[in-house]
Scaffold this active site. Structure first.
Site, PDB file in Angstrom:
ATOM      1  N   LYS A  55      21.300  45.900  48.893  1.00 27.81           N
ATOM      2  CA  LYS A  55      21.525  47.265  48.393  1.00 27.81           C
ATOM      3  C   LYS A  55      20.448  48.224  48.878  1.00 27.81           C
ATOM      4  O   LYS A  55      20.711  49.412  49.042  1.00 27.81           O
ATOM      5  CB  LYS A  55      21.631  47.272  46.867  1.00 27.81           C
ATOM      6  CG  LYS A  55      22.837  46.491  46.393  1.00 27.81           C
ATOM      7  CD  LYS A  55      23.641  47.163  45.310  1.00 27.81           C
ATOM      8  CE  LYS A  55      24.985  46.454  45.228  1.00 27.81           C
ATOM      9  NZ  LYS A  55      25.780  46.757  44.075  1.00 27.81           N
ATOM     10  N   LYS A  78      31.859  39.310  51.856  1.00 27.77           N
ATOM     11  CA  LYS A  78      32.655  39.222  50.627  1.00 27.77           C
ATOM     12  C   LYS A  78      33.449  40.510  50.421  1.00 27.77           C
ATOM     13  O   LYS A  78      33.026  41.588  50.855  1.00 27.77           O
ATOM     14  CB  LYS A  78      31.765  38.921  49.418  1.00 27.77           C
ATOM     15  CG  LYS A  78      30.959  40.084  48.904  1.00 27.77           C
ATOM     16  CD  LYS A  78      30.467  39.839  47.471  1.00 27.77           C
ATOM     17  CE  LYS A  78      29.927  41.156  46.921  1.00 27.77           C
ATOM     18  NZ  LYS A  78      29.741  41.252  45.533  1.00 27.77           N
ATOM     19  N   LYS A 100      33.944  46.208  46.330  1.00 22.46           N
ATOM     20  CA  LYS A 100      34.543  47.487  45.963  1.00 22.46           C
ATOM     21  C   LYS A 100      33.863  48.661  46.642  1.00 22.46           C
ATOM     22  O   LYS A 100      34.389  49.756  46.678  1.00 22.46           O
ATOM     23  CB  LYS A 100      34.594  47.659  44.445  1.00 22.46           C
ATOM     24  CG  LYS A 100      33.293  47.440  43.676  1.00 22.46           C
ATOM     25  CD  LYS A 100      33.519  47.828  42.215  1.00 22.46           C
ATOM     26  CE  LYS A 100      33.065  46.781  41.217  1.00 22.46           C
ATOM     27  NZ  LYS A 100      31.609  46.794  40.998  1.00 22.46           N
TER      28      LYS A 100
HETATM   29  P1  ATP Z   1      29.623  46.045  44.736  1.00 23.09           P
HETATM   30  O1  ATP Z   1      30.452  45.670  45.895  1.00 23.09           O
HETATM   31  O2  ATP Z   1      29.702  47.477  44.358  1.00 23.09           O
HETATM   32  O3  ATP Z   1      28.240  45.498  44.803  1.00 23.09           O
HETATM   33  P2  ATP Z   1      31.099  44.004  43.437  1.00 23.09           P
HETATM   34  O4  ATP Z   1      32.484  44.214  43.916  1.00 23.09           O
HETATM   35  O5  ATP Z   1      30.295  42.894  43.974  1.00 23.09           O
HETATM   36  O6  ATP Z   1      30.267  45.348  43.509  1.00 23.09           O
HETATM   37  P3  ATP Z   1      30.298  43.576  40.701  1.00 23.09           P
HETATM   38  O7  ATP Z   1      30.491  44.519  39.601  1.00 23.09           O
HETATM   39  O8  ATP Z   1      28.929  43.499  41.256  1.00 23.09           O
HETATM   40  O9  ATP Z   1      31.293  43.871  41.888  1.00 23.09           O
HETATM   41  O10 ATP Z   1      30.811  42.140  40.293  1.00 23.09           O
HETATM   42  C1  ATP Z   1      31.556  41.856  39.162  1.00 23.09           C
HETATM   43  C2  ATP Z   1      31.942  40.394  39.153  1.00 23.09           C
HETATM   44  O11 ATP Z   1      32.887  40.120  40.180  1.00 23.09           O
HETATM   45  C3  ATP Z   1      30.778  39.432  39.402  1.00 23.09           C
HETATM   46  O12 ATP Z   1      30.944  38.307  38.587  1.00 23.09           O
HETATM   47  C4  ATP Z   1      30.913  39.073  40.838  1.00 23.09           C
HETATM   48  O13 ATP Z   1      30.372  37.803  41.117  1.00 23.09           O
HETATM   49  C5  ATP Z   1      32.436  39.054  40.992  1.00 23.09           C
HETATM   50  N1  ATP Z   1      32.821  39.336  42.373  1.00 23.09           N
HETATM   51  C6  ATP Z   1      32.621  40.495  43.050  1.00 23.09           C
HETATM   52  N2  ATP Z   1      33.106  40.414  44.298  1.00 23.09           N
HETATM   53  C7  ATP Z   1      33.633  39.160  44.428  1.00 23.09           C
HETATM   54  C8  ATP Z   1      34.298  38.462  45.491  1.00 23.09           C
HETATM   55  N3  ATP Z   1      34.522  39.035  46.658  1.00 23.09           N
HETATM   56  N4  ATP Z   1      34.702  37.200  45.267  1.00 23.09           N
HETATM   57  C9  ATP Z   1      34.511  36.614  44.081  1.00 23.09           C
HETATM   58  N5  ATP Z   1      33.886  37.209  43.036  1.00 23.09           N
HETATM   59  C10 ATP Z   1      33.465  38.466  43.187  1.00 23.09           C
END
Ligand code: ATP
Ligand code: LTN
Length: 335
Positions: free
Chosen positions: A118, A200, A203
């Site tokens: 980040k 991964k 969002k």
């Molecule tokens: P950002 O991309 O903005 O960092 P994010 O999509 O990773 O955010 P978070 O709010 O950080 O979302 O994550 C919420 C939950 O979703 C966490 O438990 C995280 O491990 C899970 N998660 C997020 N992206 C994935 C993914 N691609 N595959 C599996 N689990 C995910």
């Protein structure tokens, strides 16, 4: 009933309202949250205090925080079974984070991959909150004497740090915190981007073709999967040199509950086109009811408000108990 609830183990988890929730959030975390509700005492929170470690537009943040809460509910988090609340409504999160930050080393925090990623992404705003983020996360978890934390694979490092902080505190001040364990689902713990399967699904991906939002309409979902990157050749098999196809197969299995062998057999001899269409349709079918429930909830703001207010009261009561204990242990004069 009451007695049974007391003997159940506690679950805590949450997501940042930093964007629309994706299929990655759903398969990696939310789907497991729903499953665990009957057997555990679950608490699910919208981590809005975490979200401001990255610059947010205040009006957007407010709107998105409400939407994330409603998406939890639309996916099946049941307020009759689980406690649902906004992190900022329980001030004990910030209070415990302070104490824990005095028991966390700079070196530990500088090793966190999420911080490194980040700070690269937001090089113009590497604020202290972004650095101490994992301490707030440790506070979220330890405040509720949590046994299990259902998250996607990317959060393992933060949970490991939470355990280190808890161990250190317990050692120094005497037994205070329950030792939390991560809970990683069998399928879907690492959903990858549909465009660059080595990263991964996220969002905040600048490429909008890389993700599917859980509220996307059926035709958009199917289109996204049709556009998904596959690999050379035409065999539908999960293999290291086929990250695109492997990701799509993983998604298909996570959604349908089939095993990898069953899925590979189903698509044997069929081209990528048919396969991608089938994955898109399966995902769209799984998410259609979520979209429908979300739209109903959007019309019932009073009910949603009732849920998060009650949730905050319940959470605050549990949190106050731990915080009082912690204050006593560190030697703060009782009031
Ligand atoms: P950002 O991309 O903005 O960092 P994010 O999509 O990773 O955010 P978070 O709010 O950080 O979302 O994550 C919420 C939950 O979703 C966490 O438990 C995280 O491990 C899970 N998660 C997020 N992206 C994935 C993914 N691609 N595959 C599996 N689990 C995910
Ligand atoms: N760090 C997590 C969100 C998060 C969380 C938590 C998850 C904040 N506090 C407590 C589980 C338990 C993330 O970025 N996905």
């Amino acid at each position: 009933m009451e007695q049974q609830a007391e003997t159940k183990k506690r679950i805590f988890s949450g997501m940042q309202p930093s964007g629309e929730l994706t299929l990655g959030n759903y398969l990696g975390a939310l789907k497991n949250w729903i499953k665990l509700q009957d057997d555990y005492d679950c608490m699910y929170s919208v981590m809005n205090m975490h979200a401001i470690t990255v610059r947010q537009d205040p009006a957007e943040l407010k709107k998105r925080s409400m939407e994330v809460l409603m998406q939890y509910m639309a996916c099946g988090v049941d307020p009759e079974k689980s406690i649902l609340f906004f992190q900022s409504h329980v001030s004990a999160h910030a209070e415990l984070a302070w104490i824990l930050s005095c028991n966390t080393q700079m070196g530990e925090l500088s090793r966190m991959t999420q911080f490194k990623d980040k700070s690269k992404k937001h090089a113009d705003n590497i604020n202290a909150g972004l650095f101490t983020y994992p301490v707030l996360m440790a506070a979220d978890i330890l405040l509720y004497q949590t046994d299990l934390v259902p998250v996607g694979h990317d959060q393992l490092q933060h949970i490991e740090l939470t355990r280190d902080i808890a161990t250190r505190f317990n050692h120094h001040y005497g037994e205070t915190f329950t030792m939390p364990e991560p809970y990683i689902g069998k399928a879907g713990a690492r959903v990858m981007s549909l465009q660059s399967p080595e990263n991964k699904m996220s969002k905040s991906d600048p490429n909008p073709n890389g993700y599917v939002w859980i509220l996307d309409p059926e035709e958009v979902i199917i289109k996204q999967f049709k556009r998904a990157v596959t690999d050379s050749g035409n065999e539908v098999v999960a293999r290291e040199d086929k990250p695109g196809v492997t990701n799509l197969l993983t998604i298909y299995c996570a959604v349908t509950g089939k095993t990898m062998e069953e899925a590979e057999k189903e698509f044997a001899g069929q081209g990528y086109g048919t396969f991608k269409q089938a994955v898109g349709e399966a995902v769209a079918a799984e998410l259609a009811p979520v979209r429908e429930r979300f739209s109903q909830l959007s019309k019932d703001k009073a009910y949603v408000e009732e849920v998060y207010k009650k949730g905050a009261e319940q959470a605050a009561r549990i949190a106050a108990k731990t915080l009082r204990k912690v204050y006593k242990k560190v030697g703060f004069v009782a009031w």
